[in-house]
Design an enzyme around this catalytic site. Structure first.
Site, PDB file in Angstrom:
ATOM      1  N   ASN A   4      -1.028   5.184   3.352  1.00 23.68           N
ATOM      2  CA  ASN A   4       0.024   5.390   2.097  1.00 23.68           C
ATOM      3  C   ASN A   4      -0.563   5.129   0.518  1.00 23.68           C
ATOM      4  O   ASN A   4      -0.541   3.831  -0.300  1.00 23.68           O
ATOM      5  CB  ASN A   4       1.363   4.857   2.979  1.00 23.68           C
ATOM      6  CG  ASN A   4       2.635   4.585   1.988  1.00 23.68           C
ATOM      7  OD1 ASN A   4       2.850   5.930   0.326  1.00 23.68           O
ATOM      8  ND2 ASN A   4       3.562   3.716   2.220  1.00 23.68           N
ATOM      9  N   LYS A  34       1.270   5.570  -1.596  1.00 25.65           N
ATOM     10  CA  LYS A  34       2.468   4.788  -2.987  1.00 25.65           C
ATOM     11  C   LYS A  34       2.505   6.120  -4.422  1.00 25.65           C
ATOM     12  O   LYS A  34       1.694   7.204  -4.072  1.00 25.65           O
ATOM     13  CB  LYS A  34       2.608   3.786  -2.869  1.00 25.65           C
ATOM     14  CG  LYS A  34       2.643   2.752  -1.905  1.00 25.65           C
ATOM     15  CD  LYS A  34       3.432   1.076  -1.336  1.00 25.65           C
ATOM     16  CE  LYS A  34       2.757   1.103  -0.454  1.00 25.65           C
ATOM     17  NZ  LYS A  34       3.373  -0.580  -0.573  1.00 25.65           N
ATOM     18  N   HIS A  70      10.782   4.263   4.785  1.00 25.60           N
ATOM     19  CA  HIS A  70       9.011   3.364   3.878  1.00 25.60           C
ATOM     20  C   HIS A  70      10.578   1.876   3.388  1.00 25.60           C
ATOM     21  O   HIS A  70      11.681   2.552   2.516  1.00 25.60           O
ATOM     22  CB  HIS A  70       8.680   3.764   3.071  1.00 25.60           C
ATOM     23  CG  HIS A  70       7.426   2.483   2.552  1.00 25.60           C
ATOM     24  ND1 HIS A  70       7.840   1.609   1.513  1.00 25.60           N
ATOM     25  CD2 HIS A  70       6.479   2.240   2.946  1.00 25.60           C
ATOM     26  CE1 HIS A  70       6.747   0.828   1.991  1.00 25.60           C
ATOM     27  NE2 HIS A  70       5.789   1.193   3.008  1.00 25.60           N
ATOM     28  N   GLU A 117      10.579   0.601   0.783  1.00 24.37           N
ATOM     29  CA  GLU A 117      10.189   0.679  -0.724  1.00 24.37           C
ATOM     30  C   GLU A 117      11.415   1.946  -0.790  1.00 24.37           C
ATOM     31  O   GLU A 117      12.665   2.169  -2.216  1.00 24.37           O
ATOM     32  CB  GLU A 117       9.076   1.266  -1.571  1.00 24.37           C
ATOM     33  CG  GLU A 117       8.743  -0.099  -1.765  1.00 24.37           C
ATOM     34  CD  GLU A 117       6.700   0.008  -1.279  1.00 24.37           C
ATOM     35  OE1 GLU A 117       6.443   0.927  -1.945  1.00 24.37           O
ATOM     36  OE2 GLU A 117       5.888  -0.789  -0.544  1.00 24.37           O
ATOM     37  N   GLU A 172       6.915  -2.453   9.642  1.00 29.69           N
ATOM     38  CA  GLU A 172       6.312  -3.244   8.553  1.00 29.69           C
ATOM     39  C   GLU A 172       7.647  -4.580   7.712  1.00 29.69           C
ATOM     40  O   GLU A 172       7.942  -4.026   7.311  1.00 29.69           O
ATOM     41  CB  GLU A 172       5.941  -2.065   7.104  1.00 29.69           C
ATOM     42  CG  GLU A 172       5.455  -1.248   7.339  1.00 29.69           C
ATOM     43  CD  GLU A 172       4.842  -0.432   6.351  1.00 29.69           C
ATOM     44  OE1 GLU A 172       3.474   0.042   5.843  1.00 29.69           O
ATOM     45  OE2 GLU A 172       5.959   0.231   5.365  1.00 29.69           O
ATOM     46  N   GLY A 180       2.078  -5.616   0.128  1.00 32.24           N
ATOM     47  CA  GLY A 180       1.738  -5.924  -0.790  1.00 32.24           C
ATOM     48  C   GLY A 180       2.182  -7.193  -1.644  1.00 32.24           C
ATOM     49  O   GLY A 180       1.852  -7.191  -2.185  1.00 32.24           O
ATOM     50  N   SER A 229      -0.124  -5.348   4.512  1.00 34.76           N
ATOM     51  CA  SER A 229      -1.256  -5.829   3.584  1.00 34.76           C
ATOM     52  C   SER A 229      -2.459  -6.072   4.534  1.00 34.76           C
ATOM     53  O   SER A 229      -3.251  -6.777   4.603  1.00 34.76           O
ATOM     54  CB  SER A 229      -1.353  -7.548   3.607  1.00 34.76           C
ATOM     55  OG  SER A 229      -0.483  -7.942   2.788  1.00 34.76           O
TER      56      SER A 229
HETATM   57  P1  13P Z   1       0.298  -3.044   1.804  1.00 36.52           P
HETATM   58  O1  13P Z   1      -0.756  -2.429   2.038  1.00 36.52           O
HETATM   59  O2  13P Z   1       0.201  -3.062   0.429  1.00 36.52           O
HETATM   60  O3  13P Z   1       0.844  -4.372   1.886  1.00 36.52           O
HETATM   61  O4  13P Z   1       1.175  -2.093   1.512  1.00 36.52           O
HETATM   62  C1  13P Z   1       1.607  -1.521   3.043  1.00 36.52           C
HETATM   63  C2  13P Z   1       2.854  -0.546   2.832  1.00 36.52           C
HETATM   64  O5  13P Z   1       3.869  -0.512   2.622  1.00 36.52           O
HETATM   65  C3  13P Z   1       2.696   0.489   3.554  1.00 36.52           C
HETATM   66  O6  13P Z   1       3.490   1.631   3.860  1.00 36.52           O
END
Ligand code: 13P
Length: 260
Positions: A9, A11, A96, A98, A168, A174, A214
């Site tokens: 992803n 982003k 997601h 976010e 997640e 992140g 992560s």
């Molecule tokens: P990270 O791997 O940067 O923690 O992000 C995970 C994520 O949100 C994947 O959709």
């Protein structure tokens, strides 16, 4: 054993089409013709067509990061499932954290999008997971149950079997703070038991459930070796091809070794 599935992803990264195509070409070169584990990249929508062209001839899937539930119409700024299909997408990430926490996306909205994605022939990757506060107040299972019930409402068992879930935990996204294999496996097993209750055991055992939060090349192996963790949804580490390819290699090694 369910096939392992590693998805990147990206982003809102990278900021230029050239950099996006370069990253896709590096991943394509690293994956070659290997179809196992399954791999997909989910770049920003504006780069999808360019990345589809870059990935021509590769087994790597292409995914959107979001979509609207309607197929077309007066929805300024939105993108529909048929549009994603038209530019070459095979997958789409839905719900997601976010979007759930940053943009007010609800389980009901995720459910509408999910039904539309399936109708368009996309493989949805439906994300769920608890916040730190929810975990610390012992509400992980009730939050996940609510998300599963709301997001997956109205699906047939056959449709469910084709949906990918991504657990997640919000506190691991992140942050560099990865869930331990035990923590992740516990929730993955809980998700699978919930699917068995809502659908049936055979369906539950077919659904691919990724872990996200992560994931890096150096922690992928222990996570992917857990019996109910069937892949990874990778954020930060999917933006550097050696890191992403390292996770894919770890998945390949886990597949070769076999797991229970
Ligand atoms: P990270 O791997 O940067 O923690 O992000 C995970 C994520 O949100 C994947 O959709």
């Amino acid at each position: 054993m369910r096939p392992l599935f590693i998805a990147g992803n990206w982003k809102m990264n990278p900021t230029t089409r050239d950099d996006a195509v370069k990253l896709a070409l590096e991943v394509k070169a690293g994956v070659g013709a290997e179809v196992s584990p399954r791999v997909a990249v989910c770049p920003p929508a504006i780069f999808l067509a360019a990345i589809d062209e870059a990935l021509a001839g590769s087994p790597i899937g292409l995914g959107g990061q979001n979509m609207h539930a309607k197929t077309d119409g007066a929805y300024t700024g939105e993108i529909s499932a048929p549009m994603l299909v038209d530019v070459g997408c095979t997958h789409v990430i839905l719900g997601h954290s976010e979007r759930r926490h940053g943009m007010g996306e609800t389980d009901a909205m995720v459910n509408q999008k999910l039904l539309a994605a399936l109708a368009a022939g996309l493989i949805p990757i439906v994300c769920l997971g608890e916040t730190l506060e929810e975990r610390e107040t012992d509400r992980t299972e009730s939050v996940v149950t609510t998300q599963l019930t709301g997001s997956l409402a109205g699906l047939s068992a056959e449709q469910m079997a084709g949906v990918v879930l991504a657990y997640e935990p919000v506190w691991a996204i992140g942050t560099g703070r990865v869930a331990t294999p035990d923590q992740a496996q516990h929730v993955h097993a809980f998700i699978r038991q919930s699917l068995a209750r809502s659908f049936d055991q055979a369906t539950a055992s077919r659904v691919v459930v990724q872990y996200g939060g992560s994931v890096k090349a150096d922690n992928a192996s222990e996570l992917l070796s857990c019996p109910d963790i069937d892949g990874a949804l990778v954020g930060g580490a999917s933006l550097k091809s050696p890191d992403f390819l390292g996770i894919i290699s770890a998945a390949r090694a886990v597949e070769s070794a076999g797991k229970s």
